[in-house]
Design a protein around this motif. Structure first.
Motif, PDB file in Angstrom:
ATOM      1  N   ARG A  38       0.833  -1.194   0.000  1.00 50.69           N
ATOM      2  CA  ARG A  38       0.000   0.000   0.000  1.00 50.69           C
ATOM      3  C   ARG A  38       0.874   1.253   0.000  1.00 50.69           C
ATOM      4  NH1 ARG A  38      -2.646  -0.047   6.128  1.00 50.69           N
ATOM      5  NH2 ARG A  38      -0.763   0.624   7.262  1.00 50.69           N
ATOM      6  N   GLN A  39       0.294   2.314  -0.508  1.00 50.64           N
ATOM      7  CA  GLN A  39       0.987   3.589  -0.546  1.00 50.64           C
ATOM      8  C   GLN A  39       0.006   4.707  -0.203  1.00 50.64           C
ATOM      9  OE1 GLN A  39       2.990   4.528  -4.257  1.00 50.64           O
ATOM     10  NE2 GLN A  39       4.468   5.795  -3.154  1.00 50.64           N
ATOM     11  N   ALA A  40       0.271   5.363   0.903  1.00 50.42           N
ATOM     12  CA  ALA A  40      -0.534   6.493   1.343  1.00 50.42           C
ATOM     13  C   ALA A  40       0.067   7.777   0.791  1.00 50.42           C
ATOM     14  CB  ALA A  40      -0.591   6.537   2.868  1.00 50.42           C
ATOM     15  N   PRO A  41      -0.732   8.835   0.725  1.00 52.88           N
ATOM     16  CA  PRO A  41      -0.208  10.113   0.235  1.00 52.88           C
ATOM     17  C   PRO A  41       1.023  10.547   1.011  1.00 52.88           C
ATOM     18  CG  PRO A  41      -2.590  10.211   0.397  1.00 52.88           C
ATOM     19  CD  PRO A  41      -2.174   8.918   1.039  1.00 52.88           C
ATOM     20  N   TRP A  42       2.035  10.962   0.311  1.00 50.94           N
ATOM     21  CA  TRP A  42       3.283  11.462   0.886  1.00 50.94           C
ATOM     22  C   TRP A  42       4.103  10.390   1.599  1.00 50.94           C
ATOM     23  CZ3 TRP A  42       3.186  15.735  -1.600  1.00 50.94           C
ATOM     24  CH2 TRP A  42       2.009  16.457  -1.722  1.00 50.94           C
ATOM     25  N   LYS A  43       3.771   9.145   1.378  1.00 48.58           N
ATOM     26  CA  LYS A  43       4.512   8.070   2.006  1.00 48.58           C
ATOM     27  C   LYS A  43       5.041   7.077   0.975  1.00 48.58           C
ATOM     28  CE  LYS A  43       2.220   8.068   6.520  1.00 48.58           C
ATOM     29  NZ  LYS A  43       1.505   7.225   7.529  1.00 48.58           N
ATOM     30  N   GLN A  44       6.019   6.304   1.389  1.00 44.67           N
ATOM     31  CA  GLN A  44       6.620   5.291   0.535  1.00 44.67           C
ATOM     32  C   GLN A  44       5.750   4.030   0.506  1.00 44.67           C
ATOM     33  OE1 GLN A  44      10.716   4.653   1.527  1.00 44.67           O
ATOM     34  NE2 GLN A  44      11.004   3.005   0.044  1.00 44.67           N
ATOM     35  N   ARG A  45       5.791   3.323  -0.605  1.00 42.75           N
ATOM     36  CA  ARG A  45       5.048   2.081  -0.692  1.00 42.75           C
ATOM     37  C   ARG A  45       5.601   1.072   0.313  1.00 42.75           C
ATOM     38  NH1 ARG A  45       3.768  -0.424  -6.559  1.00 42.75           N
ATOM     39  NH2 ARG A  45       3.077   1.755  -6.706  1.00 42.75           N
ATOM     40  N   GLU A  46       4.704   0.393   1.015  1.00 42.42           N
ATOM     41  CA  GLU A  46       5.120  -0.544   2.046  1.00 42.42           C
ATOM     42  C   GLU A  46       4.413  -1.886   1.914  1.00 42.42           C
ATOM     43  OE1 GLU A  46       4.035   0.820   5.940  1.00 42.42           O
ATOM     44  OE2 GLU A  46       1.938   1.171   5.404  1.00 42.42           O
ATOM     45  N   LEU A  47       5.076  -2.925   2.394  1.00 43.76           N
ATOM     46  CA  LEU A  47       4.498  -4.264   2.384  1.00 43.76           C
ATOM     47  C   LEU A  47       3.391  -4.369   3.418  1.00 43.76           C
ATOM     48  CD1 LEU A  47       4.551  -7.331   1.615  1.00 43.76           C
ATOM     49  CD2 LEU A  47       6.199  -7.605   3.482  1.00 43.76           C
ATOM     50  N   VAL A  48       2.262  -4.920   3.012  1.00 45.67           N
ATOM     51  CA  VAL A  48       1.158  -5.207   3.917  1.00 45.67           C
ATOM     52  C   VAL A  48       1.182  -6.671   4.311  1.00 45.67           C
ATOM     53  CG1 VAL A  48      -1.348  -5.296   4.181  1.00 45.67           C
ATOM     54  CG2 VAL A  48      -0.275  -3.360   2.994  1.00 45.67           C
ATOM     55  N   ALA A  49       1.195  -7.538   3.312  1.00 44.90           N
ATOM     56  CA  ALA A  49       1.202  -8.977   3.552  1.00 44.90           C
ATOM     57  C   ALA A  49       1.685  -9.702   2.310  1.00 44.90           C
ATOM     58  CB  ALA A  49      -0.197  -9.470   3.943  1.00 44.90           C
ATOM     59  N   ALA A  50       2.233 -10.896   2.508  1.00 45.33           N
ATOM     60  CA  ALA A  50       2.694 -11.716   1.403  1.00 45.33           C
ATOM     61  C   ALA A  50       2.355 -13.170   1.673  1.00 45.33           C
ATOM     62  CB  ALA A  50       4.200 -11.554   1.192  1.00 45.33           C
ATOM     63  N   ILE A  51       2.235 -13.940   0.607  1.00 46.48           N
ATOM     64  CA  ILE A  51       1.904 -15.353   0.740  1.00 46.48           C
ATOM     65  C   ILE A  51       2.597 -16.143  -0.360  1.00 46.48           C
ATOM     66  CG2 ILE A  51      -0.221 -15.084  -0.618  1.00 46.48           C
ATOM     67  CD1 ILE A  51      -1.468 -17.247   1.224  1.00 46.48           C
ATOM     68  N   THR A  52       3.173 -17.274   0.007  1.00 46.94           N
ATOM     69  CA  THR A  52       3.824 -18.141  -0.964  1.00 46.94           C
ATOM     70  C   THR A  52       2.789 -19.048  -1.609  1.00 46.94           C
ATOM     71  OG1 THR A  52       4.286 -19.946   0.583  1.00 46.94           O
ATOM     72  CG2 THR A  52       5.880 -18.138   0.489  1.00 46.94           C
ATOM     73  N   SER A  53       3.207 -19.766  -2.641  1.00 46.18           N
ATOM     74  CA  SER A  53       2.302 -20.688  -3.306  1.00 46.18           C
ATOM     75  C   SER A  53       1.842 -21.793  -2.370  1.00 46.18           C
ATOM     76  CB  SER A  53       2.965 -21.297  -4.541  1.00 46.18           C
ATOM     77  OG  SER A  53       4.138 -22.022  -4.195  1.00 46.18           O
ATOM     78  N   GLY A  54       2.647 -22.098  -1.361  1.00 48.38           N
ATOM     79  CA  GLY A  54       2.310 -23.126  -0.403  1.00 48.38           C
ATOM     80  C   GLY A  54       1.462 -22.648   0.754  1.00 48.38           C
ATOM     81  N   GLY A  55       1.229 -21.345   0.829  1.00 52.78           N
ATOM     82  CA  GLY A  55       0.359 -20.815   1.859  1.00 52.78           C
ATOM     83  C   GLY A  55       1.051 -20.181   3.052  1.00 52.78           C
ATOM     84  N   SER A  56       2.373 -20.134   3.063  1.00 55.51           N
ATOM     85  CA  SER A  56       3.078 -19.452   4.141  1.00 55.51           C
ATOM     86  C   SER A  56       2.869 -17.955   4.013  1.00 55.51           C
ATOM     87  CB  SER A  56       4.565 -19.779   4.104  1.00 55.51           C
ATOM     88  OG  SER A  56       4.789 -21.165   4.308  1.00 55.51           O
ATOM     89  N   THR A  57       2.632 -17.283   5.129  1.00 56.29           N
ATOM     90  CA  THR A  57       2.305 -15.858   5.106  1.00 56.29           C
ATOM     91  C   THR A  57       3.283 -15.025   5.909  1.00 56.29           C
ATOM     92  OG1 THR A  57       0.793 -16.096   6.985  1.00 56.29           O
ATOM     93  CG2 THR A  57      -0.140 -16.314   4.779  1.00 56.29           C
ATOM     94  N   ASN A  58       3.330 -13.755   5.569  1.00 59.39           N
ATOM     95  CA  ASN A  58       4.139 -12.782   6.277  1.00 59.39           C
ATOM     96  C   ASN A  58       3.386 -11.458   6.272  1.00 59.39           C
ATOM     97  OD1 ASN A  58       6.564 -11.808   7.587  1.00 59.39           O
ATOM     98  ND2 ASN A  58       7.027 -10.733   5.685  1.00 59.39           N
TER      99      ASN A  58
END
Length: 119
Positions: A38-58
């Motif tokens: 996500r990227q808010a006004p005046w801010k840098q794009r940041e990671l919210v969440a990620a998921i692998t093909s196997g279902g592991s999340t971060n």
């Protein structure tokens, strides 16, 4: 060619919920790790969440208890369930596909969907 299309954004009140969807037009979808940024006004794009093909999340540490990422490999879809939304969650949310192969690393992005949290 990789195409990602986000949907589900909109205007919600603080404390509300929203579910974002990402439709991926790719071959071998299961080979890609998927993520939401996500990227808010005046801010840098940041990671919210990620998921692998196997279902592991971060998740970003501050969002782990409120946001949930999931994927449906049979439908080439990725989702982001957002609960207890706060005004500071207001941003453009982007879907990301990442591929890591011997030939190199590849990242693909959708156009984004606007999420606005306001009363």
């Amino acid at each position: 060619q990789v195409q990602l299309v986000e949907s589900g954004g909109g205007l919600v009140q603080p404390g509300g919920s929203l579910r974002l969807s990402c439709a991926a037009s790719v071959r071998t979808f299961s080979s890609y790790a998927m993520g939401w940024y996500r990227q808010a006004p005046w801010k840098q794009r940041e990671l919210v969440a990620a998921i692998t093909s196997g279902g592991s999340t971060n998740y970003a540490d501050s969002l782990k208890r409120r946001f949930t990422i999931s994927r449906d490999n049979a439908k080439n879809m990725v989702y982001l369930q957002m609960n207890s939304l706060k005004p500071e969650d207001t941003a453009v949310y982007y879907c990301n596909a990442h591929l890591d192969r011997w030939s190199g690393k590849y990242d693909y992005w959708g156009q984004g969907t606007q999420v606005t949290v306001s009363s």
